[in-house]
Design a protein around this motif. Structure first.
Motif, PDB file in Angstrom:
ATOM      1  N   ALA B  96       7.430  58.475  63.609  1.00  0.00           N
ATOM      2  CA  ALA B  96       8.416  59.486  64.365  1.00  0.00           C
ATOM      3  C   ALA B  96       9.421  58.450  65.433  1.00  0.00           C
ATOM      4  N   SER B  97       8.892  57.550  65.824  1.00  0.00           N
ATOM      5  CA  SER B  97       9.691  56.889  66.830  1.00  0.00           C
ATOM      6  C   SER B  97      10.538  55.521  66.233  1.00  0.00           C
ATOM      7  N   LEU B  98      10.446  55.418  64.954  1.00  0.00           N
ATOM      8  CA  LEU B  98      11.494  54.419  64.047  1.00  0.00           C
ATOM      9  C   LEU B  98      12.539  55.298  63.737  1.00  0.00           C
ATOM     10  N   THR B  99      13.442  54.512  63.163  1.00  0.00           N
ATOM     11  CA  THR B  99      14.940  54.997  62.605  1.00  0.00           C
ATOM     12  C   THR B  99      14.405  55.732  61.269  1.00  0.00           C
ATOM     13  N   VAL B 100      15.256  56.455  60.744  1.00  0.00           N
ATOM     14  CA  VAL B 100      15.237  56.999  59.479  1.00  0.00           C
ATOM     15  C   VAL B 100      14.979  55.736  58.368  1.00  0.00           C
ATOM     16  N   LEU B 101      16.010  54.753  58.733  1.00  0.00           N
ATOM     17  CA  LEU B 101      16.166  53.683  57.814  1.00  0.00           C
ATOM     18  C   LEU B 101      14.718  53.016  57.619  1.00  0.00           C
ATOM     19  N   ASP B 102      14.233  52.731  58.936  1.00  0.00           N
ATOM     20  CA  ASP B 102      12.870  52.093  59.009  1.00  0.00           C
ATOM     21  C   ASP B 102      11.809  52.865  58.376  1.00  0.00           C
ATOM     22  N   ASN B 103      11.682  54.250  58.242  1.00  0.00           N
ATOM     23  CA  ASN B 103      10.776  54.845  57.512  1.00  0.00           C
ATOM     24  C   ASN B 103      10.861  54.384  56.058  1.00  0.00           C
ATOM     25  N   VAL B 104      12.150  54.428  55.692  1.00  0.00           N
ATOM     26  CA  VAL B 104      12.275  54.362  54.196  1.00  0.00           C
ATOM     27  C   VAL B 104      12.014  52.611  53.905  1.00  0.00           C
ATOM     28  N   ARG B 105      12.486  52.034  54.920  1.00  0.00           N
ATOM     29  CA  ARG B 105      12.079  50.415  54.496  1.00  0.00           C
ATOM     30  C   ARG B 105      10.520  50.218  54.357  1.00  0.00           C
ATOM     31  N   ILE B 106       9.761  51.095  55.006  1.00  0.00           N
ATOM     32  CA  ILE B 106       8.371  50.626  55.124  1.00  0.00           C
ATOM     33  C   ILE B 106       7.931  51.325  53.611  1.00  0.00           C
ATOM     34  N   GLY B 107       8.559  52.230  53.275  1.00  0.00           N
ATOM     35  CA  GLY B 107       8.281  52.578  52.014  1.00  0.00           C
ATOM     36  C   GLY B 107       8.443  51.538  50.881  1.00  0.00           C
ATOM     37  N   ARG B 108       9.223  50.568  51.071  1.00  0.00           N
ATOM     38  CA  ARG B 108       9.389  49.484  50.116  1.00  0.00           C
ATOM     39  C   ARG B 108       8.382  48.342  50.282  1.00  0.00           C
ATOM     40  N   HIS B 109       7.453  48.665  51.244  1.00  0.00           N
ATOM     41  CA  HIS B 109       6.425  47.603  51.362  1.00  0.00           C
ATOM     42  C   HIS B 109       5.539  47.161  50.284  1.00  0.00           C
ATOM     43  N   CYS B 110       5.262  48.093  49.459  1.00  0.00           N
ATOM     44  CA  CYS B 110       4.318  47.684  48.567  1.00  0.00           C
ATOM     45  C   CYS B 110       4.988  47.111  47.088  1.00  0.00           C
ATOM     46  N   ARG B 111       6.532  47.072  47.337  1.00  0.00           N
ATOM     47  CA  ARG B 111       7.386  46.391  46.071  1.00  0.00           C
ATOM     48  C   ARG B 111       7.871  45.205  46.760  1.00  0.00           C
ATOM     49  N   THR B 112       7.482  44.694  47.747  1.00  0.00           N
ATOM     50  CA  THR B 112       8.043  43.572  48.445  1.00  0.00           C
ATOM     51  C   THR B 112       6.763  42.480  48.756  1.00  0.00           C
ATOM     52  N   ALA B 113       7.405  41.382  49.179  1.00  0.00           N
ATOM     53  CA  ALA B 113       6.214  40.314  49.223  1.00  0.00           C
ATOM     54  C   ALA B 113       6.375  39.515  50.453  1.00  0.00           C
ATOM     55  N   ALA B 114       7.426  39.326  51.366  1.00  0.00           N
ATOM     56  CA  ALA B 114       7.412  38.395  52.519  1.00  0.00           C
ATOM     57  C   ALA B 114       6.071  38.428  53.254  1.00  0.00           C
ATOM     58  N   ASN B 115       5.681  37.397  53.753  1.00  0.00           N
ATOM     59  CA  ASN B 115       4.416  37.330  54.732  1.00  0.00           C
ATOM     60  C   ASN B 115       4.921  36.832  55.936  1.00  0.00           C
ATOM     61  N   PHE B 116       3.612  36.325  56.833  1.00  0.00           N
ATOM     62  CA  PHE B 116       3.961  35.951  58.186  1.00  0.00           C
ATOM     63  C   PHE B 116       4.860  34.652  58.400  1.00  0.00           C
ATOM     64  N   PHE B 117       4.666  33.701  57.518  1.00  0.00           N
ATOM     65  CA  PHE B 117       5.401  32.445  57.407  1.00  0.00           C
ATOM     66  C   PHE B 117       6.945  32.789  56.921  1.00  0.00           C
ATOM     67  N   GLY B 118       7.074  33.553  56.099  1.00  0.00           N
ATOM     68  CA  GLY B 118       8.327  33.883  55.571  1.00  0.00           C
ATOM     69  C   GLY B 118       9.266  34.567  56.813  1.00  0.00           C
ATOM     70  N   ALA B 119       8.467  35.384  57.428  1.00  0.00           N
ATOM     71  CA  ALA B 119       9.115  36.260  58.720  1.00  0.00           C
ATOM     72  C   ALA B 119       9.523  35.248  59.806  1.00  0.00           C
ATOM     73  N   VAL B 120       8.332  34.365  60.041  1.00  0.00           N
ATOM     74  CA  VAL B 120       8.836  33.424  61.204  1.00  0.00           C
ATOM     75  C   VAL B 120       9.851  32.440  60.836  1.00  0.00           C
ATOM     76  N   LEU B 121       9.779  31.909  59.687  1.00  0.00           N
ATOM     77  CA  LEU B 121      10.620  30.551  59.308  1.00  0.00           C
ATOM     78  C   LEU B 121      11.983  31.371  58.750  1.00  0.00           C
ATOM     79  N   ARG B 122      12.289  32.731  58.536  1.00  0.00           N
ATOM     80  CA  ARG B 122      13.365  33.180  58.134  1.00  0.00           C
ATOM     81  C   ARG B 122      13.748  32.442  56.533  1.00  0.00           C
TER      82      ARG B 122
END
Lengths: 348, 261
Positions: B96-122
């Motif tokens: 509820a407190s996230l944006t409409v886009l983020d709700n759907v982006r979380i839906g992409r979670h299971c089809r994507t792969a980036a992990n902790f290191f990918g996120a921190v190191l961009r």
């Protein structure tokens, strides 16, 4: 208005940056500023659990203590370099985070909070009683300060001298602490605006819906716990090499409570809020340290003030000072691009 | 019949309560199936068994995303999502407190792969993936007609739009089978009409749809196949015409004696 505020903020930041180099600098003020920076890192680290994942962690200080003792003991026994110790302490903290998290993160709500509370008590008891390792209540004195050793560079350049700088006084620690805060801050922002951060926020918002989106709840909670513990341990390592003395009573439950207050006061799930919360509560603590004895009260009564602040926050502004969740996400380039795209579509 | 989902003898017990008793049915690939029944009949329990939230006490749930059929009873929800089963919830469960886009982006979670290191190191691949996630999420939002609202907070949407957002989030997981739990609940007639169009468009994307619905007119209109549950037991299974004429169904809905009246 907003622009003027921003300019003012930059000016204040520039003044704070230059302060340690000016003749007006004061050892006590610098000490408090470094302490604030340690708590900023702690607050940002803790924020991951109650802020991003909605997990109440009352034992955060346990990881802070683990980090401090890892750094202290490695320095005392092996005279290891600070730059090597920080990652080691972080990894050690994360390791204990995983060890604690895997069995206990299946618990929800209050039960989980109780386990984390027990863990931090366990850490204090271990530090107090395992005298062979930690010297017990006597603490670990005589930890060497941080130093930068560039003798290898001198050797490489064929210069026959020791290029070694050992930190003395508060000024170098001020800049080192600042570096740590900036690195952790940037890391947290990147994490928040990523697949990992979104999965955490999904868990906080609705675990069942998060699982239905394919988020492995246990795995992502354990990752959150490990990252949070790692950051806490890193702050501990800095603390040990800054105060040069550590003892078990520095890592009592109250510290966890204080850091939690900072996160709640700033706004759960808001990284900037964690920073502001740390500034307010440490500054307030120092004021009370001076004011309370004059009123004839023991300094420990300052916890009453923290409690009062929590009650007032819950009553009048339950979201904290900064209520926006996932704030940094909205500032990312991709979102700005999308906003422009949507605006163009609307006018077309 | 090419079945995407076969439920075989599924029972679910909560202590002494039998929520589902030996229920069997099959869902045809590429069709819309309706799961109906009075309140407390066990419809949502059935969904929860298929979506992995509950482990059935007995029975098999055979899911065939493509050709290979496998028993998925008792798999965790995130595994079911990865296999291609997505769902919406009866009482809307948005972030509820996230944006409409983020709700759907979380839906992409299971089809994507980036992990902790990918996120921190961009890393380069992480940034490319983030861009794809936004594009895919926007595609899903435009599909349900919420593209314009992408950056609003999810809780600020109207009730009908929140239901559409749940559908968009479910579609973002790239499902083969979509479970809709009372999608028309709380919608006005115009929104319901738009929902019918949306469900047909989902079907055209090659997604099989199973829906729980109380709006009988809607169910009779869009489903080719209905399964009726009552007190956890299947009492009817067939086309809308067959089900409508079934005396057990009339009794379940209108009470004893109604069938003879």
């Amino acid at each position: 208005m907003r622009g003027a505020f921003k300019t003012l903020l930059y000016l204040a930041a520039a003044a704070a940056l230059a302060y340690p180099l000016t003749p007006f600098r004061d050892v006590y003020v610098l000490h408090v500023l470094v302490l604030i920076m340690v708590y900023m890192v702690l607050a940002m680290g803790l924020n991951i659990l109650p802020g991003f994942c909605g997990l109440l962690d009352l034992g955060f200080v346990g990881f802070y203590g683990i980090g401090a003792y890892t750094a202290g003991l490695l320095t005392i026994h092996y005279n290891m370099s600070f730059w090597l110790i920080v990652p080691l302490a972080a990894v050690n903290g994360a390791f204990f985070g995983v060890m604690l998290g895997v069995p206990t993160l299946r618990l929800v709500g209050d039960y989980f909070a109780i386990v984390t509370f027990g863990f931090s008590e366990l850490v204090v008891l271990f530090l107090t009683n395992e005298i062979w390792l930690t010297r017990g209540p006597l603490g670990v004195p005589g930890i060497a300060p941080v130093s930068i050793d560039a003798t290898w560079l001198a050797t490489l350049l064929g210069v026959d001298s020791r290029w070694r700088y050992a930190f003395r006084g508060e000024v170098p620690y001020f800049y080192l602490g600042l570096l740590m805060v900036i690195l952790v801050y940037c890391g947290m922002r990147r994490l928040e605006d990523s697949r990992l951060g979104r999965a955490w926020l999904a868990i906080r918002e609705d675990p069942m819906a998060a699982a239905s989106c394919g988020v492995d709840l246990l795995a992502y909670k354990v990752i959150a716990f490990a990252v949070s513990a790692g950051i806490g341990a890193m702050a501990g390592a800095f603390f040990a090499r800054w105060t040069l003395f550590i003892s078990p009573d520095m890592f009592k439950f109250w510290e966890s409570f204080l850091v939690l207050c900072m996160v709640v006061l700033g706004g759960l799930g808001n990284i900037n809020g964690a920073l502001v919360g740390a500034v307010i509560l440490i500054a307030l603590g120092e004021l009370l340290r001076v004011a309370l004895p004059r009123l004839g009260l023991p300094t420990e009564t300052r916890f009453l003030a923290y409690g009062l602040i929590m009650v007032l926050i819950m009553r009048f502004r339950p979201g904290g000072i900064f209520t926006q969740v996932a704030e940094t996400t909205m500032q990312s380039g991709l979102i700005k691009e999308l906003r422009a795209r949507l605006a163009a579509r609307r006018t077309a | 019949m090419d079945a995407i989902l076969k439920v075989e003898g599924v029972s679910k017990r909560f202590g002494g309560l039998l929520a589902l008793g030996d229920v069997s049915f099959a869902v045809e690939r590429g069709a819309i199936m309706g799961l109906i029944g009075p309140n407390g009949a066990g419809k949502t329990t059935m969904f929860n068994c298929v979506a992995g939230i509950y482990k059935p006490t007995e029975g098999r749930i055979l899911f065939a995303a493509d050709d290979a059929q496998r028993d998925v009873a008792g798999r965790k929800p995130e595994r079911m999502t990865a296999l291609g089963v997505a769902r919406t919830f009866q009482n809307i469960r948005l972030f509820a407190s996230l944006t409409v886009l983020d709700n759907v982006r979380i839906g992409r979670h299971c089809r994507t792969a980036a992990n902790f290191f990918g996120a921190v190191l961009r890393t380069r691949s992480q940034r490319a993936e983030e861009r794809r996630i936004v594009d895919d999420a926007m595609e899903c939002l435009d599909f349900v007609g919420l593209g314009e609202a992408a950056l609003s907070q999810a809780s600020s949407l109207s009730y009908g739009d929140q239901r559409r957002l749940e559908i968009a989030r479910a579609l973002a997981t790239q499902p083969r089978l979509l479970l809709l739990d009372e999608p028309a609940a709380g919608m006005n007639p115009r929104e319901t009409e738009a929902l019918v169009d949306l469900i047909h468009a989902i079907l055209a994307r090659g997604v099989t749809v199973v829906l729980i619905e109380h709006d009988m007119k809607l169910v009779m209109r869009i489903c080719k196949h209905l399964v009726v549950l009552d007190h956890g037991v299947k009492i009817a299974d067939g086309t809308p015409q067959e089900v409508r004429a079934n005396p057990d169904v009339i009794e379940a809905y209108l009470g004893k004696g109604a069938a003879h009246a």
